[in-house]
Design a protein around this motif. Structure first.
Motif, PDB file in Angstrom:
ATOM      1  N   ARG A   1       5.478   9.168   0.591  1.00 16.51           N
ATOM      2  CA  ARG A   1       5.063  10.291  -0.263  1.00 16.51           C
ATOM      3  C   ARG A   1       6.131  10.620  -1.304  1.00 16.51           C
ATOM      4  N   ILE A   2       7.380  10.448  -0.949  1.00 17.68           N
ATOM      5  CA  ILE A   2       8.472  10.690  -1.898  1.00 17.68           C
ATOM      6  C   ILE A   2       8.514   9.582  -2.950  1.00 17.68           C
ATOM      7  N   ASP A   3       8.454   8.330  -2.488  1.00 18.12           N
ATOM      8  CA  ASP A   3       8.648   7.191  -3.387  1.00 18.12           C
ATOM      9  C   ASP A   3       7.397   6.778  -4.158  1.00 18.12           C
ATOM     10  N   ILE A   4       6.207   7.046  -3.605  1.00 18.16           N
ATOM     11  CA  ILE A   4       4.985   6.518  -4.231  1.00 18.16           C
ATOM     12  C   ILE A   4       4.074   7.634  -4.738  1.00 18.16           C
ATOM     13  N   HIS A   5       3.528   8.427  -3.806  1.00 19.36           N
ATOM     14  CA  HIS A   5       2.578   9.479  -4.191  1.00 19.36           C
ATOM     15  C   HIS A   5       2.459  10.491  -3.048  1.00 19.36           C
ATOM     16  N   PRO A   6       2.394  11.791  -3.368  1.00 20.66           N
ATOM     17  CA  PRO A   6       2.380  12.821  -2.317  1.00 20.66           C
ATOM     18  C   PRO A   6       1.122  12.858  -1.459  1.00 20.66           C
ATOM     19  N   GLU A   7       0.068  12.135  -1.814  1.00 20.30           N
ATOM     20  CA  GLU A   7      -1.164  12.172  -1.024  1.00 20.30           C
ATOM     21  C   GLU A   7      -1.357  10.933  -0.153  1.00 20.30           C
ATOM     22  N   ILE A   8      -0.403  10.025  -0.174  1.00 22.19           N
ATOM     23  CA  ILE A   8      -0.558   8.796   0.610  1.00 22.19           C
ATOM     24  C   ILE A   8      -0.552   9.117   2.100  1.00 22.19           C
ATOM     25  N   GLU A   9      -1.338   8.379   2.862  1.00 22.71           N
ATOM     26  CA  GLU A   9      -1.450   8.612   4.301  1.00 22.71           C
ATOM     27  C   GLU A   9      -1.143   7.311   5.034  1.00 22.71           C
ATOM     28  N   VAL A  10      -0.387   7.413   6.124  1.00 21.32           N
ATOM     29  CA  VAL A  10      -0.027   6.244   6.915  1.00 21.32           C
ATOM     30  C   VAL A  10      -0.692   6.365   8.284  1.00 21.32           C
ATOM     31  N   ILE A  11      -1.357   5.293   8.701  1.00 22.42           N
ATOM     32  CA  ILE A  11      -2.083   5.278   9.961  1.00 22.42           C
ATOM     33  C   ILE A  11      -1.578   4.121  10.814  1.00 22.42           C
ATOM     34  N   ASN A  12      -1.208   4.434  12.056  1.00 22.48           N
ATOM     35  CA  ASN A  12      -0.757   3.407  12.990  1.00 22.48           C
ATOM     36  C   ASN A  12      -1.976   2.785  13.673  1.00 22.48           C
TER      37      ASN A  12
END
Length: 95
Positions: free
Chosen positions: A68-79
């Motif tokens: 979110r810091i480096d790319i975009h604040p709305e990105i979501e990561v799912i394991n």
């Protein structure tokens, strides 16, 4: 809404994964990028991260925060759970 296509996001996501990987390795863990779909990043925590009580925090406050810091604040990561790595794209339709 994330203003990038999945194809545009992929190399940036790979860079962040490489950036956080050494921190995970310090505790015997690792992370594998499985894919990007609709602005969601699908990864699989590996090594000591599997089954670790702190893995959820690692994912949200380590990996996702950095993206979110480096790319975009709305990105979501799912394991993606172990054993489902070949079905991550089906999981993408469910989340």
């Amino acid at each position: 809404m994330i203003p990038f296509s999945d194809e545009e996001l992929y190399p940036a996501v790979e860079n962040v994964i490489e950036k956080v990987r050494p921190s995970l390795a310090l505790d015997g863990g690792d992370i594998k990028l499985l894919g990007v779909k609709d602005g969601k990043v699908f990864v699989q925590l590996q090594g000591a991260c599997v089954g670790c009580a702190s893995s959820g925090n690692t994912l949200k406050y380590g990996v996702e925060r950095q993206m979110r810091i480096d790319i975009h604040p709305e990105i979501e990561v799912i394991n993606v759970p172990i054993g489902m790595e070949n079905q991550w794209d089906k999981l993408a339709n469910e989340v």
